[in-house]
Design an enzyme around this catalytic site. Structure first.
Site, PDB file in Angstrom:
ATOM      1  N   ASP A  28      22.126  36.822  39.953  1.00 31.32           N
ATOM      2  CA  ASP A  28      23.367  36.108  39.671  1.00 31.32           C
ATOM      3  C   ASP A  28      23.188  35.146  38.494  1.00 31.32           C
ATOM      4  O   ASP A  28      22.351  34.245  38.548  1.00 31.32           O
ATOM      5  CB  ASP A  28      23.774  35.331  40.939  1.00 31.32           C
ATOM      6  CG  ASP A  28      25.270  35.133  41.039  1.00 31.32           C
ATOM      7  OD1 ASP A  28      25.990  35.561  40.131  1.00 31.32           O
ATOM      8  OD2 ASP A  28      25.712  34.547  42.052  1.00 31.32           O
ATOM      9  N   ASP A  29      23.975  35.350  37.454  1.00 30.65           N
ATOM     10  CA  ASP A  29      24.023  34.441  36.295  1.00 30.65           C
ATOM     11  C   ASP A  29      22.708  34.404  35.494  1.00 30.65           C
ATOM     12  O   ASP A  29      22.372  33.382  34.903  1.00 30.65           O
ATOM     13  CB  ASP A  29      24.370  33.001  36.717  1.00 30.65           C
ATOM     14  CG  ASP A  29      25.829  32.834  37.133  1.00 30.65           C
ATOM     15  OD1 ASP A  29      26.447  33.828  37.538  1.00 30.65           O
ATOM     16  OD2 ASP A  29      26.343  31.701  37.051  1.00 30.65           O
ATOM     17  N   CYS A  67      31.371  36.591  37.861  1.00 28.19           N
ATOM     18  CA  CYS A  67      30.805  37.421  38.942  1.00 28.19           C
ATOM     19  C   CYS A  67      31.694  38.572  39.404  1.00 28.19           C
ATOM     20  O   CYS A  67      31.309  39.736  39.298  1.00 28.19           O
ATOM     21  CB  CYS A  67      30.500  36.574  40.176  1.00 28.19           C
ATOM     22  SG  CYS A  67      29.459  35.149  39.865  1.00 28.19           S
ATOM     23  N   HIS A 121      30.797  40.389  44.745  1.00 31.49           N
ATOM     24  CA  HIS A 121      31.049  38.973  44.936  1.00 31.49           C
ATOM     25  C   HIS A 121      31.250  38.757  46.443  1.00 31.49           C
ATOM     26  O   HIS A 121      31.793  39.622  47.123  1.00 31.49           O
ATOM     27  CB  HIS A 121      32.305  38.564  44.152  1.00 31.49           C
ATOM     28  CG  HIS A 121      32.457  37.086  44.014  1.00 31.49           C
ATOM     29  ND1 HIS A 121      31.468  36.296  43.491  1.00 31.49           N
ATOM     30  CD2 HIS A 121      33.477  36.254  44.341  1.00 31.49           C
ATOM     31  CE1 HIS A 121      31.882  35.035  43.503  1.00 31.49           C
ATOM     32  NE2 HIS A 121      33.087  34.989  44.010  1.00 31.49           N
ATOM     33  N   ASP A 288      24.276  39.804  36.285  1.00 33.61           N
ATOM     34  CA  ASP A 288      25.707  40.192  36.294  1.00 33.61           C
ATOM     35  C   ASP A 288      26.448  39.682  35.059  1.00 33.61           C
ATOM     36  O   ASP A 288      27.503  40.209  34.697  1.00 33.61           O
ATOM     37  CB  ASP A 288      26.411  39.801  37.603  1.00 33.61           C
ATOM     38  CG  ASP A 288      26.516  38.294  37.835  1.00 33.61           C
ATOM     39  OD1 ASP A 288      25.797  37.506  37.165  1.00 33.61           O
ATOM     40  OD2 ASP A 288      27.313  37.908  38.704  1.00 33.61           O
ATOM     41  N   HIS A 289      25.907  38.667  34.406  1.00 27.82           N
ATOM     42  CA  HIS A 289      26.368  38.178  33.101  1.00 27.82           C
ATOM     43  C   HIS A 289      25.386  37.110  32.688  1.00 27.82           C
ATOM     44  O   HIS A 289      24.520  36.726  33.485  1.00 27.82           O
ATOM     45  CB  HIS A 289      27.803  37.613  33.155  1.00 27.82           C
ATOM     46  CG  HIS A 289      27.989  36.648  34.274  1.00 27.82           C
ATOM     47  ND1 HIS A 289      27.490  35.377  34.223  1.00 27.82           N
ATOM     48  CD2 HIS A 289      28.541  36.789  35.493  1.00 27.82           C
ATOM     49  CE1 HIS A 289      27.745  34.772  35.365  1.00 27.82           C
ATOM     50  NE2 HIS A 289      28.366  35.603  36.171  1.00 27.82           N
TER      51      HIS A 289
HETATM   52 CA   LIG Z   1      27.433  35.673  38.401  1.00 25.34          CA
END
Ligand SMILES: [Ca+2]
Ligand SMILES: [Ca+2]
Length: 439
Positions: A28-29, A67, A121, A288-289
Site C-alpha cells: 500500500d502506497d 487505493c 480496498h 498500488d501507487h
Molecule cells: Ca494505496
C-alpha cells in the site's frame, strides 16, 4: 512429468494441480524509493532479492493514484473510465456488474484463492472471490505505544509517525506475514492463488522502533527542487488542499516512510522464505501507487507526477528468461491480469483492456508500442496522462485547465514543463492524438 499424450487424457483436476501457484504481493502506497530502484539510503534487501530472481519493471504505472480505483482497475483489468471507480468510497460491484475480477476468475478455474491483508480496498471484496480471506489485526497495545508525533500539530491526522514498542507481530503486517506463511505451508489438492496485501508504508507511519534505527534524522535530507519549479505547473495538477510541512517535519516524514518501507520489506522476506522462489510459483510484487515525499511541494498521492503514478513492479516466474533483468518499457498495473492468464495458459475473460507482459518477461528489450495510462479526478473534471518510454504528456480537462509535457530523458524529476516549447510541437501533437485514442 505427464507426457503430452497423458496430458491430453488427464482429468481436469490433475491438470489444474499442475498449474503454477501464484503469489500476488501488494504493498500500500509504496513508491520506488527502494534499494533495487537505486535509492541510496532505503534498505530493502528482500525486495532486492526478489528483483534478482525476476524482472524488475523500471517504468510501471498505476491507473489511478489512489487505493480503491487503482486496485479496482488492476483486479478487473479495466481503466478507471470503464470501471467508473474514481474514489475510495464507491464499491466496484455497484458499477461493474459484468466484470469477473481476477480472484473470482482464478477460483472458477480451479484455484484455491486466499487473501491476507489489503488486496481490494478494505470492504470491497466480492462474495465469490476467496476461499479464505483474513484481515489480521493485533489485539495487543504494545504496537500503539512509543515515540512519535503528528507532523501538522494534529491538523491532518494521517501525518503521524510512531517508532513503536513491541514486535513485528504487534503490527498488522507482522500478522499478515504470519498468516500468509501458514497458508503457504498447508497441503492442498488445488493450485494456490495467495494474495498478500501489506499495509505499510501507508500512513500513519507506524513501525517497530528498530526499523527507524537505520535512519538517523541527520542522514535524511529534505526534498530539493528548483525554486521556481511550481511556476510552470498548472494549478489543477495539485489537489485543492495543500499540506505544507516545515523542513524538520519533512525530514521526519521521510524517515518514517523509509522505516515503514523497511518494516514491510522484513515481513516480505518472511513470506519469501516460506514460499521459496520456486519455479512452480509465479510471484508478482507491486505498489498500488506511489507517494510524494515533498517533491514538487507535495506530501501525498493523488497527482499525475512520476512520484505518485510510478510504482515498483517485479515479476518472478518460469517465463522470466533473464533473471535479474530490468525492463524499461512503459507498462501498467492493468497488464497484470492478462499477463497471469497468459503465463498460466488460461483464456482471458472478455473486457480486459491491458496487454500481456509475457513478451517482456521473455525478452525485456522486446519491442513494445503501448504507452501506460493514468487518470485522476479534480472535482468533476479529469486529468489524463500517457507515459511513453521517454515522455509524460498530461491534459487537465482536455487541456482547458492546462497541459504538461516532461522529457524524462533529460528531466527525470519533471522540473521543466515543455508543453509550450515550440521545438516540442510535433511531440505534443503526436501525444495529444495518442491520448485522445485511449479507450
Ligand atoms: Ca494505496
Ligand atoms: Ca516545474
Amino acid at each position: 512429468m505427464l507426457s503430452a499424450r497423458a496430458r491430453l487424457f488427464a482429468p481436469w483436476w490433475l491438470l489444474a494441480q499442475r498449474r503454477q501457484n501464484i503469489l500476488l504481493l501488494a504493498v500500500d502506497d509504496l513508491n520506488t524509493d527502494l534499494g533495487c530502484y537505486g535509492h541510496p539510503l532505503v534498505r530493502t534487501p528482500h525486495v532486492d532479492r526478489l528483483a534478482q530472481h525476476g524482472i524488475r519493471f523500471d517504468r510501471a504505472y498505476c491507473q489511478y493514484p489512489v487505493c480503491n480505483p487503482s486496485r479496482t482497475s488492476l483486479l478487473s483489468g479495466r481503466y478507471p473510465e470503464r470501471t467508473g471507480i474514481f474514489d475510495n468510497q464507491t464499491n466496484p460491484r455497484s458499477k461493474l456488474r459484468e466484470a469477473v475480477f481476477l480472484p473470482e476468475y482464478l477460483r472458477r478455474q480451479g484455484y484455491y484463492t486466499a487473501r491476507v491483508g489489503k488486496i481490494y480496498h478494505d470492504g470491497m471484496d466480492g462474495p465469490d472471490d476467496w476461499d479464505l480471506s483474513l484481515n489480521p489485526r493485533p489485539d495487543t497495545a504494545a504496537g500503539t505505544r512509543g515515540e512519535g508525533r503528528n507532523l501538522t500539530g494534529g491538523k491532518f491526522a494521517f501525518f503521524r509517525w510512531l517508532a513503536a514498542e513491541g514486535t513485528d507481530e504487534d503490527q498488522p503486517d507482522g500478522l499478515i506475514a504470519k498468516e500468509a506463511i501458514t497458508i503457504l505451508r498447508q497441503q492442498r489438492d488445488k493450485p494456490l492463488f495467495l494474495a498478500v496485501g501489506f499495509r505499510k508504508p501507508h500512513d500513519p507511519y507506524i513501525a517497530p522502533k528498530r526499523y527507524y534505527e537505520p535512519y538517523p534524522l541527520e542522514m535524511i535530507r529534505g526534498p530539493e527542487h528548483p525554486a521556481d519549479d511550481e511556476s510552470d505547473i498548472p494549478p489543477a495538477a495539485y489537489p485543492p488542499v495543500r499540506h505544507n510541512l516545515g523542513p524538520l517535519e519533512g525530514r521526519e516524514f521521510r524517515r518514517a516512510y523509509y522505516a515503514c518501507t523497511s518494516f514491510m520489506d522484513a515481513q516480505l522476506g518472511k513470506v519469501l522464505d516460506a514460499s521459496g522462489l520456486a519455479s512452480e510459483t509465479t510471484i508478482v510484487f507491486f505498489g498500488d501507487h506511489g507517494l510524494h515525499l515533498g517533491e514538487h511541494g507535495w506530501w501525498n498521492k493523488v497527482t499525475l507526477f512520476e512520484r505518485s503514478t510510478r510504482v515498483p513492479l517485479i515479476v518472478v516466474g518460469p517465463q522470466v528468461r533473464d533473471r535479474g533483468a530490468v525492463c524499461r518499457r512503459p507498462v501498467e498495473l492493468i497488464d497484470l491480469y492478462p499477463t497471469l492468464m497468459d503465463c498460466l495458459g488460461l483464456s482471458v475473460p472478455s473486457g480486459l483492456q491491458g496487454a500481456s507482459l509475457r513478451p517482456l518477461l521473455e525478452n525485456p528489450e522486446a519491442s513494445w508500442s503501448r504507452p501506460a495510462y493514468t487518470v485522476v479526478t479534480r472535482g468533476n473534471k479529469l486529468g489524463r496522462c500517457l507515459h511513453t518510454e521517454r515522455y509524460r504528456y498530461t491534459e487537465w480537462d482536455e487541456g482547458r485547465l492546462g497541459a504538461e509535457l516532461y522529457d524524462h530523458a533529460s528531466d527525470p524529476h519533471e522540473y521543466r514543463n515543455l508543453v509550450n516549447d515550440p521545438r516540442r510541437r510535433e511531440t505534443v501533437l503526436e501525444l495529444k492524438r495518442a491520448l485522445a485514442g485511449v479507450p
